[in-house]
Design a protein around this motif. Structure first.
Motif, PDB file in Angstrom:
ATOM      1  N   TYR A   1       0.873  -1.144   0.117  1.00 19.66           N
ATOM      2  CA  TYR A   1      -0.207   0.095  -0.397  1.00 19.66           C
ATOM      3  C   TYR A   1       0.546   1.088  -0.200  1.00 19.66           C
ATOM      4  O   TYR A   1       2.088   1.319   0.851  1.00 19.66           O
ATOM      5  CB  TYR A   1      -0.545  -0.122   1.082  1.00 19.66           C
ATOM      6  CG  TYR A   1      -1.769   1.125   1.764  1.00 19.66           C
ATOM      7  CD1 TYR A   1      -3.189   0.155  -0.019  1.00 19.66           C
ATOM      8  CD2 TYR A   1      -1.753   2.353   1.078  1.00 19.66           C
ATOM      9  CE1 TYR A   1      -5.034   1.366   0.558  1.00 19.66           C
ATOM     10  CE2 TYR A   1      -3.222   2.882   1.247  1.00 19.66           C
ATOM     11  CZ  TYR A   1      -4.238   2.956   1.178  1.00 19.66           C
ATOM     12  OH  TYR A   1      -5.872   3.558   0.710  1.00 19.66           O
TER      13      TYR A   1
ATOM     14  N   ASN B   1       6.755   2.648   0.536  1.00 22.09           N
ATOM     15  CA  ASN B   1       6.367   0.707  -0.216  1.00 22.09           C
ATOM     16  C   ASN B   1       6.891   0.544   1.747  1.00 22.09           C
ATOM     17  O   ASN B   1       6.223  -0.515   2.137  1.00 22.09           O
ATOM     18  CB  ASN B   1       6.814   0.491  -1.425  1.00 22.09           C
ATOM     19  CG  ASN B   1       6.857   0.160  -2.859  1.00 22.09           C
ATOM     20  OD1 ASN B   1       5.847  -0.106  -2.855  1.00 22.09           O
ATOM     21  ND2 ASN B   1       7.462   1.427  -3.105  1.00 22.09           N
TER      22      ASN B   1
ATOM     23  N   ALA C   1      -1.596  -4.685   0.122  1.00 23.53           N
ATOM     24  CA  ALA C   1      -2.090  -3.703  -1.300  1.00 23.53           C
ATOM     25  C   ALA C   1      -3.111  -3.676  -1.079  1.00 23.53           C
ATOM     26  O   ALA C   1      -4.401  -3.273  -1.830  1.00 23.53           O
ATOM     27  CB  ALA C   1      -0.814  -3.279  -2.615  1.00 23.53           C
TER      28      ALA C   1
END
Length: 542
Positions: free
Chosen positions: A177, A210, A414
């Motif tokens: 994410y 990240n 993510a």
């Protein structure tokens, strides 16, 4: 809820209410800061690191304490002044090293204060959090990728991942994410800048963040020394610490010590004590770092090949020469890790290695007490001789000793939606806030006193390494392999200069790809890949 901690600080004239207003700490359109149902998406792995309270906190707005029960800690509010409610969210920081996630007994005032703060935070923001082992060390990369590609589950995981090629591949596949989109994270805070992991794992092409690390950066590579061996060679071990403090612990001084300790103790014409043992690859890497050098640097937002820079080549040439002259030779037929035997038997003076080896490889031996079920020190050590630990000696291009950050990182899958990701990030941020009154306390350093046998290793060396750290970037370029491309190719028939020339085009190609640039694959890499394919095919037919 207990108020011991509040009472202590009221007595210390800290009876104030501190409210931290985070502009933009509320969620966006779909990342609200109040409770509600979390997404059914989740993960199957988690990781977490314990906060040590050593980082500075956010700027606070202090007001006079009102009458009645008050919050003993800074309260984080959203942009509208509301206290976020995470709706009873059960969060797991998933790793491979924290056991079942149950707290150990508080055995000092810091741990007691930490537990009180964690209890307060969970009650204040309505969540629970624990850090526990779910995957094994070797399974973590695959487990994380399987979790994300499978869409997650109902769990609320923050994963701790180890560095390496698998992590880069997950980044390349967009499995993390984007932390830069979560307005409850302020990466200008000192606690994030202790390691600056978020900078290292920021995609140079897209700007996506990240990974993060809101806790201390661990001390890494340094130089162990055997005090008995040095004393028998006429070197006072305490002098090494003094040289480190004065800046005199240099390559030149190190070589002087190497020459002095190498000797034939029984006059049989065979050297019994050598200067060095360990792994040449570790020695080479620490030497490069000690000369303020890099294999790859980040300049103006781009990765740059620094292998042939003056500083790097100077360090590598020095390291190869010193290792050749002063490393302890292996007997014929010895295993690759025979250096462990050499070091344990006290046949070498110096060992370049990681700080964690003090406990894991060289430190106290523990045995299980059958009555209590607890592991207790049996009074012996894995390496019988007393050891010291200093920074790797300083190269001529460096102004100070340094510590190369190489720590596990925190990521949010993510596959989570914006609301869930925001709440996880908020909870982690709260969980790792510094404790009032313990801003200068380092739980890591205190824990290390059980592993190192002298106070100087902790108070001088570890303290210095935790303050003098920096990032490296060669590990952020897919395709580069320092060992396979460089270290393991050096021999009597292949010099450093020859090998650097041989891999120049290959490295430039991979660096260009990492920068998002078009690049033509060099013939040397095509030939290398073809040879690897043929070797694999031949092995399969045997």
């Amino acid at each position: 809820m207990k108020r011991k901690f509040l009472s202590r600080f009221m007595a210390a004239s800290l009876a104030t209410v501190m409210t931290i207003g985070l502009a933009g700490c509320g969620g966006g359109d779909d990342s609200g800061s109040s409770g509600g149902q979390e997404s059914s998406k989740g993960s199957e792995q988690t990781e977490q690191s314990s906060p040590d309270g050593s980082s500075a906190g956010q700027d606070s707005e202090v007001s006079q304490e009102p009458e009645g029960d008050v919050d003993p800690y800074p309260v984080i509010t959203d942009k509208d002044g509301n206290v976020p409610d995470l709706g009873g969210m059960e969060i797991i920081i998933r790793d491979w090293f924290s056991g079942d996630g149950n707290r150990s007994e508080a055995n000092n005032s810091y741990t007691e204060a930490l537990y009180e703060y964690q209890d307060w935070a969970q009650e204040k923001y309505n969540f629970t959090l624990k850090q526990m082992s779910i995957s094994g060390w070797g399974d973590v990369p695959a487990d994380y990728q399987n979790y994300v590609t499978g869409g997650g589950d109902e769990n609320n995981y923050i994963f701790i991942l180890r560095t390496g090629g698998e992590l880069l591949q997950a980044m390349k596949n967009d499995m993390m994410y984007d932390l830069g989109t979560l307005d409850c994270l302020d990466f200008s805070q000192a606690k994030w800048q202790e390691s600056n992991v978020h900078l290292q794992y920021t995609d140079v092409v897209t700007g996506k963040i990240n990974a993060m690390r809101p806790v201390y950066a661990e001390p890494r590579g340094g130089m162990y020394f055997n005090k008995r061996v040095l004393q028998e060679a006429g070197i006072n071990p305490d002098d090494i610490y003094q040289w480190q403090e004065s800046g005199e612990w240099t390559w030149e001084k190190f070589v002087e010590c190497c020459e002095k300790v190498t000797r034939d103790t029984d006059s049989d014409g065979v050297l019994d004590i050598h200067a060095l043992t360990g792994q040449d690859t570790v020695f080479y890497g620490e030497a490069v770092a000690s000369n303020n050098a890099d294999y790859v640097a980040l300049e103006n937002g781009k990765y740059v090949n620094k292998l042939e820079s003056n500083e790097t080549m100077q360090a590598m040439n020095w390291a190869v020469d010193v290792w050749k002259k002063h490393n302890t030779p292996y007997p014929e037929g010895a295993e690759w890790n025979y250096f462990s035997t050499i070091w344990q038997e006290g046949k070498a003076a110096f060992f370049a290695g990681q700080a964690y080896a003090a406990g894991q490889d060289f430190g106290p031996n523990y045995v299980k007490n059958e009555e209590t079920g607890q592991n207790e020190w049996d009074g012996t050590y894995k390496v019988p001789d007393e050891l010291g630990f200093v920074c790797f000696p300083k190269g001529p291009a460096a102004s100070d000793y340094t510590n190369i950050y190489d720590d596990n990182v925190y990521v949010i899958p993510a596959c989570y939606d914006a609301d869930k990701a925001w709440k996880l990030a908020f909870a982690l941020n709260v969980w790792t806030e510094p404790l009032p009154g313990y801003e200068d306390y380092s739980a890591f350093r205190e824990d290390q006193r059980n592993n190192f046998r002298d106070s100087e290793s902790v108070d001088l060396t570890l303290a210095r390494m935790m303050e003098n750290g920096r990032l490296t970037y060669h590990g952020m370029v897919n395709g580069l392999d320092i060992g396979g491309d460089l270290y393991w190719k050096l021999n009597e028939n292949n010099s450093l200069a020859q090998q650097v020339e041989a891999i120049r085009d290959k490295w430039n190609y991979y660096i260009a790809l990492a920068n998002g640039e078009d690049a033509e694959k060099p013939q040397s890499l095509i030939d290398e890949e073809k040879a690897a394919e043929e070797a694999a095919a031949a092995e399969g037919t045997e």
